[in-house]
Design a protein around this motif. Structure first.
Motif, short mmCIF file in Angstrom:
data_model
loop_
_atom_site.label_atom_id
_atom_site.label_comp_id
_atom_site.label_asym_id
_atom_site.label_seq_id
_atom_site.Cartn_x
_atom_site.Cartn_y
_atom_site.Cartn_z
N THR A 1 -0.23 4.59 -3.85
CA THR A 1 0.88 3.65 -3.77
C THR A 1 1.63 3.81 -2.45
N ASN A 2 2.31 2.76 -2.05
CA ASN A 2 3.15 2.81 -0.85
C ASN A 2 4.49 3.51 -1.10
N ALA B 1 -0.79 6.09 2.99
CA ALA B 1 -0.66 5.00 2.03
C ALA B 1 -2.09 4.64 1.62
N TRP C 1 -3.71 3.09 4.70
CA TRP C 1 -3.02 3.41 5.96
C TRP C 1 -3.37 4.83 6.38
N LEU D 1 7.62 -1.11 4.40
CA LEU D 1 6.89 0.05 3.91
C LEU D 1 6.44 -0.14 2.47
N TRP D 2 7.19 -0.90 1.70
CA TRP D 2 6.81 -1.20 0.31
C TRP D 2 6.95 -2.72 0.13
#
Length: 514
Positions: free
Chosen positions: A41-42, A72, A75, A232-233
């Motif tokens: 998850t982010n 991430a 990422w 970011l999320w």
């Protein structure tokens, strides 16, 4: 009804388990190490960012796991210089992605140079931005404006120390310079951008409701933190940019006459001046960035539209003052430490008035060394600016086990690279300006390692202007006072390093050197 709910819960749980198994074992990035939560998850990156510790978290991860870390689900973070150059250098197939929309829908024509996704669009926008206003030859025109605001900073420091001496403030002889430094960088940036078209000069002197400035410094910091967290999320960004949330929590503040104040007031005045009344800039007597953009002839292919000028101007408002404040605050703090006091003396051996040029060549080697070493150790942007692997760039980053799938997000944190022992040696954590001294070949090699302004075609557009502002402020303060750091430098890292507390003691030099 109950059984249907149970079935739905079971399906949701099964989907969650399947997602975790896929991300941890079958995802193309599954081979790369990283925190468990970051694999699925982010939220890991989001919460680390909100704590203001994401730069320290990434540094710790790289020291534990090596040069490639998964931060991430899709990422990867890199810590080698060659990877930084591959990601941010001249590579036409590694571009910015939707991250820079900050949770909002925005077309490329509306985006600033900072948010432009493709390299061709970025190159076109950067030419329009730099050529008329921000090249070395153009930046020197702003030197009198900078000098005036440096004098204002010195006067504010004098007044703050007088309050301390009178007993109005507590702190045992030390004063907190961080808020004054941020006010200085906001004031000088707004004056160079807009002149008198958007409000009083210095702008933060109008901090009451009547003249609209409000708490502009706090507003700018809050916006930079919120924008980065939204990206970011993405799910959080979608919620925070929904009509309902905007209506509930993003209400503008107004003065008694009904005019908006704070950041909303600044943007409203900026829009009114640039888009609705550009003639305000034509009659402005001093040189300015927006004035220069609007003076480009109508037949020139590099002329900005008014909307473009508005976007680029506020890109500089959001990106410039905070980062310059972080660097200047950190420089003063480092000079006040025991290892920095000898460098104060070295700076005082240099003439107070620098040559009116923003290039590094116009500054003393010692001044360059102090500023660059501070930027290396205490990065102004201690964060990762992500890029996306596009088709054709799958193998652009060297040394990986296999090509990266198109769509993979990659980044390299400037704070991590600045503290890297592999790049800077075993003393990478130590502030040592002397590492920048030496012959021209040595300084060129050092410069090749320096990533604080980024590199390549997307390097910092305001580098020349920031260099001049920092140099003149540091020299003015060093020539007037002997500085002693009285407490630990405190602050948190979001998009920019935000220092809240920097307590220094000042001893005025007698006679004042000039």
């Amino acid at each position: 009804m109950v059984s249907a709910i149970l079935v739905l819960l079971q399906l949701a749980l099964a989907a969650l388990v399947a997602h975790v198994i896929y991300c941890c074992y079958f995802h193309p990035l599954a081979r790369y190490p990283g925190p468990f939560l970051a694999r699925v998850t982010n939220i890991w990156g989001f919460t680390s960012f909100l704590r203001g510790q994401h730069h320290l978290s990434e540094e710790s991860l790289h020291r534990k796991h090596g040069p490639v870390v998964r931060v991430a689900p899709n990422w990867l973070s890199f810590s080698r210089l060659e990877d930084f150059e591959a990601i941010y250098g001249i590579n036409k197939a590694i571009e910015k992605g939707d991250f820079y929309a900050f949770g909002q829908k925005r077309s490329q024509s509306e985006a600033s140079v900072f948010a432009a996704k493709s390299n061709p669009v970025h190159r076109q926008k950067k030419r329009k931005m730099l050529g008329p206003a921000l090249t070395s030859s153009k930046v020197v025109r702003y030197e009198p404006i900078i000098t005036r605001h440096v004098a204002g900073l010195v006067a504010r420091l004098d007044a703050l120390q007088q309050e301390q001496a009178d007993g109005s403030l507590t702190g045992g002889g030390a004063v907190n310079v961080a808020p004054l430094v941020h006010r200085f960088t906001v004031d000088v940036m707004l004056d160079i951008l807009f002149g008198s078209a958007v409000g009083p000069r210095p702008y933060t002197d109008g901090d009451g409701d009547d003249d609209g400035a409000g708490d502009i410094c706090t507003d700018l910091r809050r916006v930079s933190k919120m924008a980065w967290s939204c990206s970011l999320w993405p799910a959080f960004g979608w919620v925070m940019n929904s009509h309902l949330v905007n209506a509930c929590i993003r209400r503008a503040s107004y003065n008694a006459e009904g005019a908006p104040i704070g950041l909303t007031g600044l943007m409203s005045r900026g829009y009114a001046a640039i888009v609705m009344s550009p003639e305000k800039f034509a009659v402005e007597s001093q040189p300015g960035i927006v004035k220069s953009w609007l003076e480009v002839s109508g037949g020139d292919a590099h002329r900005m539209t008014r909307s473009e000028a508005m976007a680029e101007a506020f890109n500089l408002v959001f990106a410039g003052p905070g980062s310059m404040a972080a660097v200047l605050t950190a420089v003063l703090y480092q000079l006040g430490l025991p290892e920095g006091r000898m460098w104060q003396e070295k700076l005082r051996d240099e003439p107070l008035l620098l040559h009116e040029s923003s290039t590094d060549a116009s500054q003393s080697i010692e001044l360059q060394a102090v500023i660059k070493e501070t930027m290396r150790v205490r990065s102004a942007f201690p964060t990762a600016f992500p890029r996306v692997i596009m088709p054709g760039a799958e193998s652009a980053i060297p040394g990986l086990h296999s090509p990266l799938p198109a769509g993979t997000t990659v980044s390299a944190n400037t704070y991590v690279l600045g503290r890297s022992r592999e790049i800077w040696g075993d003393d990478a954590d130590q502030w040592k300006p002397q590492r920048w001294l030496g012959d021209q070949d040595h300084r060129r090699r050092m410069e090749n390692k320096f990533v604080a302004f980024s590199k390549g075609p997307r390097g910092c557009s305001g580098k020349e202007l920031a260099s001049l502002i920092l140099a003149k402020a540091v020299m003015a303060i060093a020539h007037r006072w002997r500085i002693t750091s009285a407490a630990e430098l405190r602050g948190r890292s979001y998009l920019e390093m935000q220092y809240d507390d920097c307590r220094l003691s000042f001893t005025q030099l007698s006679p004042v050197t000039s």
